[in-house]
Design a protein around this motif. Sequence first.
Motif, short mmCIF file in Angstrom:
data_model
loop_
_atom_site.label_atom_id
_atom_site.label_comp_id
_atom_site.label_asym_id
_atom_site.label_seq_id
_atom_site.Cartn_x
_atom_site.Cartn_y
_atom_site.Cartn_z
N GLN A 281 0.85 -1.19 0.00
CA GLN A 281 0.00 0.00 0.00
C GLN A 281 0.88 1.23 0.00
O GLN A 281 1.92 1.27 0.66
N GLY A 282 0.46 2.23 -0.73
CA GLY A 282 1.15 3.52 -0.70
C GLY A 282 0.13 4.64 -0.64
O GLY A 282 -0.96 4.54 -1.22
N MET A 283 0.46 5.71 0.09
CA MET A 283 -0.45 6.84 0.20
C MET A 283 0.37 8.13 0.26
O MET A 283 1.24 8.30 1.10
N TYR A 284 0.10 9.02 -0.70
CA TYR A 284 0.74 10.34 -0.74
C TYR A 284 -0.30 11.40 -0.42
O TYR A 284 -1.41 11.38 -0.96
N ASN A 285 0.08 12.33 0.45
CA ASN A 285 -0.81 13.43 0.79
C ASN A 285 -0.06 14.74 0.58
O ASN A 285 1.06 14.92 1.08
N GLY A 286 -0.66 15.64 -0.18
CA GLY A 286 0.00 16.90 -0.50
C GLY A 286 -0.07 17.92 0.63
O GLY A 286 -0.60 17.65 1.72
N LEU A 287 0.44 19.09 0.39
CA LEU A 287 0.45 20.18 1.37
C LEU A 287 -0.97 20.42 1.88
O LEU A 287 -1.92 20.50 1.10
N THR A 288 -1.11 20.55 3.21
CA THR A 288 -2.42 20.69 3.84
C THR A 288 -2.39 21.85 4.81
O THR A 288 -1.63 21.84 5.79
N TYR A 289 -3.21 22.88 4.55
CA TYR A 289 -3.25 24.04 5.43
C TYR A 289 -3.98 23.71 6.72
O TYR A 289 -4.99 23.01 6.72
N THR A 290 -3.48 24.28 7.83
CA THR A 290 -4.10 24.05 9.14
C THR A 290 -4.76 25.31 9.68
O THR A 290 -5.21 25.34 10.83
N ASP A 291 -4.83 26.38 8.87
CA ASP A 291 -5.51 27.59 9.25
C ASP A 291 -6.32 28.11 8.08
O ASP A 291 -6.31 27.53 7.00
N SER A 292 -7.04 29.21 8.29
CA SER A 292 -7.94 29.74 7.25
C SER A 292 -7.26 30.72 6.32
O SER A 292 -7.91 31.26 5.41
N ASN A 293 -5.98 30.98 6.50
CA ASN A 293 -5.29 32.01 5.71
C ASN A 293 -4.16 31.46 4.84
O ASN A 293 -3.31 32.21 4.38
N GLU A 294 -4.13 30.14 4.65
CA GLU A 294 -3.16 29.49 3.77
C GLU A 294 -1.71 29.81 4.17
O GLU A 294 -0.86 30.09 3.32
#
Length: 611
Positions: free
Chosen positions: A539-552
């Motif tokens: 199995q492989g899973m890639y996850n891209g950049l993920t913002y943790t706030d509302s202002n990127e």
Amino acid sequence: MGIKRSLIFAFAVCNLSLYFGQEKSIDTVYIFDNQMNKVKLFHKITTLNPADIQKNSSNLSEVLRFQSPVYIKENGRGAVSSPSFRGTTAQQTAFVWNGININSQFLGQGDVNNIALFGYDQMEIKPGGGSVIYGSGAIGGSIHLNNDLSFNQGFHGSLNSEIASFGTFNNFLKASYSNEKFSFKATGSHAISQNEYEVLESRNYINKNGKYYKSNINIAAAYKIAPYHQISWISETFDGNQHYPIFFESQTSTRYETQNFRSLLSWDWKKSKFNNILRAAYTEENFQYFANLNQPRTSGGVGKNYIVKNDFNYFITPKWNVNIIGEFQQNHAEGIGTSGIGDEVRNIASIAGLLRYITSSNISFEAGIKKDFVEGFDSPVLYSFSGKWKAANWYQVNLNLSKNFRFPSFNDLYWQPGGNPNLKPETSVQADMNHEFKVGDFKLTMSPYYIRIKDMLRWMNTPMGYWAPFNTNQVESYGLESQLTYQKQINQHHFKLNAGYIFTKSKDLEINKQLMYVPLHKVFVNADYNYRSVRFYIQGMYNGLTYTDSNEKKSEALQPYFVMNAGISGTILKKYTIGFKVNNIFDEIYETMAYYPLPKRNYSINFNINF
């Protein structure tokens, strides 16, 4: 079993060959969620069987993360976890247990890690709106936990035990018996983990106070009382305990406990020209929060739901059928301790009608309309339309349009301080188009979609210093879901591939910024190879950049990561199987929720006995 399911599917949905012939008695395999077979005609559904689920036996979060398009936000392994379909939130995801919506009446969502992993015959993941059939919250998508019962199968049983890293033990027992008229199945599972792991490269993180346990019992039975009549019953009990991780020794350790009970009784009347299914269900959720691990509970709640539902399907001709679904439910909620929620009662009724035109030729469609009557709210008229066109042997296209909604939960309305009794239901409109290409043993599905959410419910900080819910957001989400599958058998060599790429753009239109915890890109790959009694998978899973706030803010964002797992198993004497798994082979440092890293490389061994 595959042949039997195909025959059932053809009868339940189309009834083409039997319409003018002799009437048919109850199906050899009984599926509690009768609507799902019809949904599959027009929507892209990811179906996971128990063998798929076993690959990620830590918890349901791992299953969905590695084998579906869903994004999972998890506060450390085994802790609070929530799903996100197509850039929406956990409150816009419906969990459906055997056709019954089981989202919490308090939170308006399901906690992924407080839902049993084992005990279901199928888990099905449906992206896209489904409020006409599955009710409030089915806006971004729905996760279906399904059971079935077989007849004329005799006695079967199995025992699966697993020992894994971090002091983790998983056990699952299943037994079933059936003859021509009676079918019975019982399952039980128990998982416990000390769950203390280290990720020192990420702020010297140690998952202290991360212990959890969960137990689940599932019992189902069916009896054919006459040639065209069947009584069926299924019941599930879940008990869970989670200790919430702390960052420093000086912090006070906390924990959360939950006990859930669900029971469903069904009377099925099936003939060649019509079928009617009358259901009565009772669901109960109990939870307790302990602000100090060793002190009495601080707050909690008890929610009870009484549900009556009737599903009538009439075949006008072999190609045309009308489906009328009526439902009434009463929701009870009582808060305990500091929640401020009193003894609340809410009545809900709905009526839905669907018209289907289904043929074995090139074009089929389904049109639906629904009106909900929710006490205290003005509920909109909902609609859905799905059409399928098979343009060629190698290409077909499905179009889906719908309007969906979610009414406020008891926490939204009554939590103190902050509850807002003047909230309006969320509404959304959506469209998606599934393009399916088949070349040899390959199948490629590409699904562009668009969702617009109005009056989105959002908890925000107030000038008084506490949080409160408001109808503030206008959200627009669009993107692409694609999936490639491949299956091939050469003599005793079996190959299977399931890979997906998901692009999601979900914006708060007030500030034109990407929503929090919605990655732009996700990729997952599952590959299996079987030779005789030996099975190997990766199995492989890639996850891209993920913002943790509302202002990127990129400085605060979760960085991209790639995680790979692998496992191998072998079967001896057709009854005994032993397997070994390695999770996070490359020791990736990654988070799905800020400040809560998930484990580095870890291992498990499992044993299975069939009898």
